[in-house]
Scaffold this motif. Structure first.
Motif, PDB file in Angstrom:
ATOM      1  N   VAL A 169       0.861  -1.177   0.000  1.00 51.36           N
ATOM      2  CA  VAL A 169       0.000   0.000   0.000  1.00 51.36           C
ATOM      3  C   VAL A 169       0.902   1.232   0.000  1.00 51.36           C
ATOM      4  CG1 VAL A 169      -1.771   1.253   1.280  1.00 51.36           C
ATOM      5  CG2 VAL A 169      -1.796  -1.260   1.240  1.00 51.36           C
ATOM      6  N   ALA A 170       0.683   2.136  -0.932  1.00 48.70           N
ATOM      7  CA  ALA A 170       1.532   3.327  -1.035  1.00 48.70           C
ATOM      8  C   ALA A 170       1.303   4.253   0.157  1.00 48.70           C
ATOM      9  CB  ALA A 170       1.236   4.061  -2.340  1.00 48.70           C
ATOM     10  N   ALA A 171       2.356   4.978   0.513  1.00 47.04           N
ATOM     11  CA  ALA A 171       2.271   5.857   1.684  1.00 47.04           C
ATOM     12  C   ALA A 171       1.124   6.858   1.531  1.00 47.04           C
ATOM     13  CB  ALA A 171       3.588   6.581   1.906  1.00 47.04           C
ATOM     14  N   GLY A 172       0.919   7.326   0.318  1.00 41.26           N
ATOM     15  CA  GLY A 172      -0.134   8.310   0.100  1.00 41.26           C
ATOM     16  C   GLY A 172      -1.528   7.747   0.266  1.00 41.26           C
ATOM     17  N   GLU A 173      -1.641   6.439   0.266  1.00 37.04           N
ATOM     18  CA  GLU A 173      -2.965   5.805   0.404  1.00 37.04           C
ATOM     19  C   GLU A 173      -3.294   5.409   1.841  1.00 37.04           C
ATOM     20  OE1 GLU A 173      -2.968   2.551  -2.279  1.00 37.04           O
ATOM     21  OE2 GLU A 173      -2.997   3.824  -4.054  1.00 37.04           O
ATOM     22  N   LEU A 174      -2.331   5.590   2.725  1.00 31.46           N
ATOM     23  CA  LEU A 174      -2.591   5.240   4.121  1.00 31.46           C
ATOM     24  C   LEU A 174      -3.599   6.212   4.717  1.00 31.46           C
ATOM     25  CD1 LEU A 174       1.085   4.580   5.310  1.00 31.46           C
ATOM     26  CD2 LEU A 174      -0.597   2.910   4.466  1.00 31.46           C
ATOM     27  N   VAL A 175      -4.480   5.681   5.537  1.00 36.33           N
ATOM     28  CA  VAL A 175      -5.488   6.524   6.177  1.00 36.33           C
ATOM     29  C   VAL A 175      -4.987   6.966   7.549  1.00 36.33           C
ATOM     30  CG1 VAL A 175      -7.836   6.610   7.089  1.00 36.33           C
ATOM     31  CG2 VAL A 175      -7.356   5.335   4.980  1.00 36.33           C
ATOM     32  N   LEU A 176      -4.886   8.266   7.755  1.00 38.18           N
ATOM     33  CA  LEU A 176      -4.537   8.772   9.081  1.00 38.18           C
ATOM     34  C   LEU A 176      -5.824   9.163   9.791  1.00 38.18           C
ATOM     35  CD1 LEU A 176      -1.365  10.962   8.490  1.00 38.18           C
ATOM     36  CD2 LEU A 176      -1.626   8.499   8.723  1.00 38.18           C
ATOM     37  N   PRO A 177      -6.048   8.663  10.996  1.00 34.84           N
ATOM     38  CA  PRO A 177      -7.267   9.051  11.715  1.00 34.84           C
ATOM     39  C   PRO A 177      -7.363  10.571  11.824  1.00 34.84           C
ATOM     40  CG  PRO A 177      -6.170   7.245  12.838  1.00 34.84           C
ATOM     41  CD  PRO A 177      -5.252   7.675  11.734  1.00 34.84           C
ATOM     42  N   VAL A 178      -8.562  11.090  11.611  1.00 40.39           N
ATOM     43  CA  VAL A 178      -8.796  12.532  11.704  1.00 40.39           C
ATOM     44  C   VAL A 178      -8.440  13.016  13.104  1.00 40.39           C
ATOM     45  CG1 VAL A 178     -10.565  14.324  11.623  1.00 40.39           C
ATOM     46  CG2 VAL A 178     -10.607  12.446   9.962  1.00 40.39           C
ATOM     47  N   GLY A 179      -7.662  14.082  13.156  1.00 38.61           N
ATOM     48  CA  GLY A 179      -7.334  14.677  14.458  1.00 38.61           C
ATOM     49  C   GLY A 179      -6.093  14.087  15.101  1.00 38.61           C
ATOM     50  N   LEU A 180      -5.572  13.031  14.509  1.00 36.24           N
ATOM     51  CA  LEU A 180      -4.410  12.350  15.103  1.00 36.24           C
ATOM     52  C   LEU A 180      -3.209  13.278  15.169  1.00 36.24           C
ATOM     53  CD1 LEU A 180      -3.048   9.648  16.026  1.00 36.24           C
ATOM     54  CD2 LEU A 180      -2.368   9.343  13.641  1.00 36.24           C
ATOM     55  N   THR A 181      -2.615  13.373  16.342  1.00 38.17           N
ATOM     56  CA  THR A 181      -1.376  14.138  16.497  1.00 38.17           C
ATOM     57  C   THR A 181      -0.462  13.427  17.482  1.00 38.17           C
ATOM     58  OG1 THR A 181      -0.373  16.164  17.330  1.00 38.17           O
ATOM     59  CG2 THR A 181      -2.495  15.552  18.271  1.00 38.17           C
ATOM     60  N   CYS A 182       0.834  13.459  17.190  1.00 34.85           N
ATOM     61  CA  CYS A 182       1.802  12.876  18.112  1.00 34.85           C
ATOM     62  C   CYS A 182       2.636  13.959  18.775  1.00 34.85           C
ATOM     63  CB  CYS A 182       2.693  11.872  17.390  1.00 34.85           C
ATOM     64  SG  CYS A 182       1.804  10.391  16.898  1.00 34.85           S
ATOM     65  N   ALA A 183       2.148  15.193  18.721  1.00 31.76           N
ATOM     66  CA  ALA A 183       2.921  16.317  19.271  1.00 31.76           C
ATOM     67  C   ALA A 183       3.236  16.109  20.749  1.00 31.76           C
ATOM     68  CB  ALA A 183       2.151  17.612  19.065  1.00 31.76           C
ATOM     69  N   GLY A 184       2.307  15.544  21.478  1.00 27.52           N
ATOM     70  CA  GLY A 184       2.530  15.376  22.913  1.00 27.52           C
ATOM     71  C   GLY A 184       2.729  13.927  23.305  1.00 27.52           C
ATOM     72  N   TYR A 185       3.269  13.132  22.394  1.00 27.27           N
ATOM     73  CA  TYR A 185       3.389  11.694  22.626  1.00 27.27           C
ATOM     74  C   TYR A 185       4.260  11.401  23.848  1.00 27.27           C
ATOM     75  CZ  TYR A 185       3.754   6.755  21.454  1.00 27.27           C
ATOM     76  OH  TYR A 185       3.673   5.385  21.484  1.00 27.27           O
ATOM     77  N   ASP A 186       3.714  10.633  24.778  1.00 29.20           N
ATOM     78  CA  ASP A 186       4.416  10.303  26.017  1.00 29.20           C
ATOM     79  C   ASP A 186       5.028   8.909  25.898  1.00 29.20           C
ATOM     80  OD1 ASP A 186       5.171   9.591  28.611  1.00 29.20           O
ATOM     81  OD2 ASP A 186       3.464  10.624  29.535  1.00 29.20           O
ATOM     82  N   ALA A 187       6.278   8.888  25.448  1.00 31.69           N
ATOM     83  CA  ALA A 187       6.922   7.601  25.158  1.00 31.69           C
ATOM     84  C   ALA A 187       7.149   6.777  26.420  1.00 31.69           C
ATOM     85  CB  ALA A 187       8.239   7.832  24.430  1.00 31.69           C
ATOM     86  N   GLU A 188       7.400   7.454  27.531  1.00 24.48           N
ATOM     87  CA  GLU A 188       7.630   6.736  28.782  1.00 24.48           C
ATOM     88  C   GLU A 188       6.370   5.963  29.175  1.00 24.48           C
ATOM     89  OE1 GLU A 188      10.165   7.979  32.678  1.00 24.48           O
ATOM     90  OE2 GLU A 188       8.384   9.183  32.270  1.00 24.48           O
ATOM     91  N   LEU A 189       5.236   6.636  29.077  1.00 27.39           N
ATOM     92  CA  LEU A 189       3.969   5.996  29.412  1.00 27.39           C
ATOM     93  C   LEU A 189       3.657   4.874  28.409  1.00 27.39           C
ATOM     94  CD1 LEU A 189       1.897   6.401  31.623  1.00 27.39           C
ATOM     95  CD2 LEU A 189       0.640   7.949  30.139  1.00 27.39           C
ATOM     96  N   ALA A 190       4.030   5.104  27.160  1.00 27.81           N
ATOM     97  CA  ALA A 190       3.783   4.088  26.135  1.00 27.81           C
ATOM     98  C   ALA A 190       4.678   2.871  26.327  1.00 27.81           C
ATOM     99  CB  ALA A 190       3.988   4.673  24.748  1.00 27.81           C
ATOM    100  N   GLY A 191       5.822   3.080  26.982  1.00 25.48           N
ATOM    101  CA  GLY A 191       6.667   1.926  27.304  1.00 25.48           C
ATOM    102  C   GLY A 191       7.805   1.660  26.350  1.00 25.48           C
TER     103      GLY A 191
END
Lengths: 352, 352, 352
Positions: A169-191
């Protein structure tokens, strides 16, 4: 007596362009999510925590992508693959709108290819299956092809039509969930401390952990998906097959490999696409599963500095640790311990 | 190849005062509660019925106390005890704010003690682990100590610090859920006619019932708690250990003992504290568990005439009924059938 | 020591007209529904999809009828049948108001008959058990009779009273959920093309599918129902019984037979009544279950052109396919493979 019980479609029952609406509609719930955790041990934070999901801009914790896959796939089984001799492959599997508890999933398939085999007693059926939510929005779309028995070996062969399938599947065809942002991604909590930038194409990761399979577990998983393929449930019939065992639903192996992959890929929070997959050999209860992954490719996503895509190849083995990355030999023959080879694309946060 | 998979902390990775935030956040649901019932058979009315919970002044049915314990404990495993040689003990475990479906639990631990062993290849790590809900309110707080391998036997020993641990959580430190009242407690509906007044210190209760363990059950329970300790899941590795078996998570044994204790302690509706516990010997699938309890102490609760506290000691045995209360022999050696000894404090209604 | 553990009622503990309120109240949830799907593989659309339920005029997807039966039945076990030598039968089981997630179920029983057996050491107790929701509305009502041990063989016999039991619940007594309509019934989505008109009395249907039972599965199901009957859980005691095995809860066999019956009876969306049932022989883990059904009778429902009732007899067998409808022999003796014979009445849409 009567013939009210349905025994599945045979090769000559399929026609090119045919569209099949599948039973059974399913409202997914937090109960399904809890069972998925209990059956796979998955620890991806997005699917585990409503608060974590909110921190990524989603309304609540969506169902695990593979849980959605299994539910949609399961609906197609009675119509498509009940008389399948073999599930030959799948491709172009693209995950769409996230699925939340309370959504109702239905599915339909379109026949996109037919090819009778040279022996004349079987044929290959290619279908495109789509899962939609209660608003008709696609949650999943994939193609698969199965080798199906003919009811009547003398039935005439249909015109051969073999669809072209993309390698990925081409990168341009991937569906990104509406509103999705990783700006505040908490990697420690994610593990996991590892971001998109930390992975390199060609890198191989031994996921280290292991999981022994039990009959009750794979049966419960497969029934949860309302998948009726008899080889997973009927030991009496299995006594007479070449294995003498019930065969574990390949999707359960996929889910376990994905759950094991958390250790090394803990931030790969969403499967955006499955490019292809092979169930190299059957898995049975009592087998202990291991997994390792190779980074095939890293892809930027247009306009996104908070997350990227990564194409992975994950292999699962039975009764064999993966510290030395068991794979194909010089002749291209898979290591006998390998049971699954999955080529898929994940979303993973960037350091920004 | 890479080393992205995490292999846990070793003794020299811990420092006194260190604080560790644990993955994976978890929104608990009615799905978790249903699985807990299916896996343990628990029948305490408070956790089973929203209406019963309302009759005690609570907003809805809180999750079982031990389910909360296992979820919080499970979060601490990857950081604290993945390389543990032994879980030596726990103490001062105090249950806080009740946990309701929809709450999101996270956990963190603080290192409160370190002591290298005389052999120099291992050390004891003491931690205090706290579970909090989405408002930051403590739902659980406990101390535990584990014997952990050193990565490098030559690494220098840290200064020895051994925390003082109370023998039991004092009655004044027990957390009573806000609004809790037993004024209208319906003992008939709860399934037991015995109130606080009816028990006497020294009294011993054979709980009578029994439960045979299956691999699929303890694996599902342990995965539900997202506890990754490999000894519970990896039969291939277990083939080479001294037991040849996967070891049942000790917490599952605690839950089964608690569920069995319903018969005789059916009104002990809340575990307020765990004063200490010992997993005397390992439990495997196929074992049949039994349990008996001793009333250690009865405590009034300041200002409360509707309920009291009771300190209990519950023992679980494998493959041995408890009609004669199997316990330590004259030399203080535990009966070989005993697998668990749990010292805890429950809340139980008074006749008023 | 004490005798706080409850060991169940004996024959002389029951008196005619006695009413017993049962523990444990239970708020049913989507978690229970998900587990029921995972444990049985049921695919009836009404219980699987909120949208499908709405299309039939119901507010959301009700719990499976047999799940409700097992929950109510389970509550009665500690009081009624803990000392039962045998569950002799049940009758006049009528399903009432549908049960939705969030409802709280309680149950009570009335003793409607007593008969000491000629040996004098046991007696038959007849009870009527009612399950109600939080509004006091009946969700289920049934009669059953069990052979119970006497505590004291010398205890005097009560006056004999044997209630009259109907052979079947009359069509006029069936409860139709308020608002129920099959005017827009989507048979394709439901997964079966067969309507009320398509079945004929005397017709026999081999359901074709099969399901192998595991210990973990039947134990989880039975614990989910908070059914404490020890024969299902205690392998140590079972080692000394005539089977050497834990006995699968007969209700789990009923649920599996019902789930298997989907293939041929997929539109029989509601069980309105159970007229009678017999657990012909015990089922153990490892057995593979099959099922077939006979249409006993078709009934119109007064004033309804959108749906009808159908009285069915479903038989389940162990380790024996049902293509030739195994049943009684010329002398009326059941085929040795038959484990269950269930006489019940379903609602099914008419073509209108």
């Amino acid at each position: 007596m009567s013939d009210k019980a349905f025994h599945g479609n045979f090769f000559e029952d399929f026609t090119l362009g045919q569209e099949i609406r599948h039973a059974t509609p399913r409202t997914v719930t937090e109960g399904d999510a809890a069972l998925y955790t209990a059956l796979t041990g998955s620890r991806f934070a997005l699917h585990s925590s409503a608060d974590f999901a909110a921190s990524l801009g989603l309304e609540e914790a969506p169902l695990d992508d593979l849980l959605v896959f299994h539910l949609v796939f399961g609906k197609s089984v009675p119509d498509i693959s009940l008389n399948a001799v073999a599930n030959l492959g799948y491709a172009e599997c693209r995950f769409g709108i996230p699925v939340y508890p309370g959504d109702t999933l239905t599915a339909y398939s379109r026949v996109i290819g037919l090819k009778q085999t040279s022996a004349g007693t079987t044929g290959i059926v290619y279908v495109q299956t789509t899962g939609v939510n209660q608003l008709g929005e696609a949650v999943l779309d994939f193609k698969r092809w199965v080798l199906v028995n003919k009811r009547d070996p003398e039935a005439p062969a249909p015109e051969t039509e073999v669809p072209e399938l993309s390698e990925a599947v081409a990168a341009g065809e991937l569906v990104l969930p509406v509103g999705l942002t990783c700006a505040g991604y908490d990697a420690e909590l994610a593990g996991s401390p590892h971001f998109w930038e930390d992975y390199a194409p060609g890198e191989r990761i031994d996921h280290g952990d292991a999981m022994t399979l039990e009959e009750a577990e794979h049966q419960m998983a497969t029934r949860l998906y309302q998948n009726t393929a008899r080889v997973h449930f009927d030991q009496l019939a299995a006594n007479d097959n070449r294995f003498g065992r019930r065969i574990v639903y390949g999707g359960h192996v996929m889910s376990l490999a994905r759950a094991l992959s958390f250790n090394g890929l803990g931030n790969a929070f969403r499967i955006a696409a499955i490019n292809g997959g092979r169930h190299v050999s059957p898995t049975f209860a009592g087998h202990t599963l291991f997994a390792w992954s190779e980074v095939l490719e890293k892809r930027e996503l247009p306009g996104r500095e908070d997350l990227g895509a990564m194409r992975l190849r994950t292999l699962a083995t039975k009764d064999r640790p993966c510290a030395d990355f068991p794979d194909k030999d010089a002749e291209g023959k898979a290591d006998p311990a390998v049971v699954l080879e999955l080529d898929y694309t994940v979303l993973i946060p960037r350091r920004g």
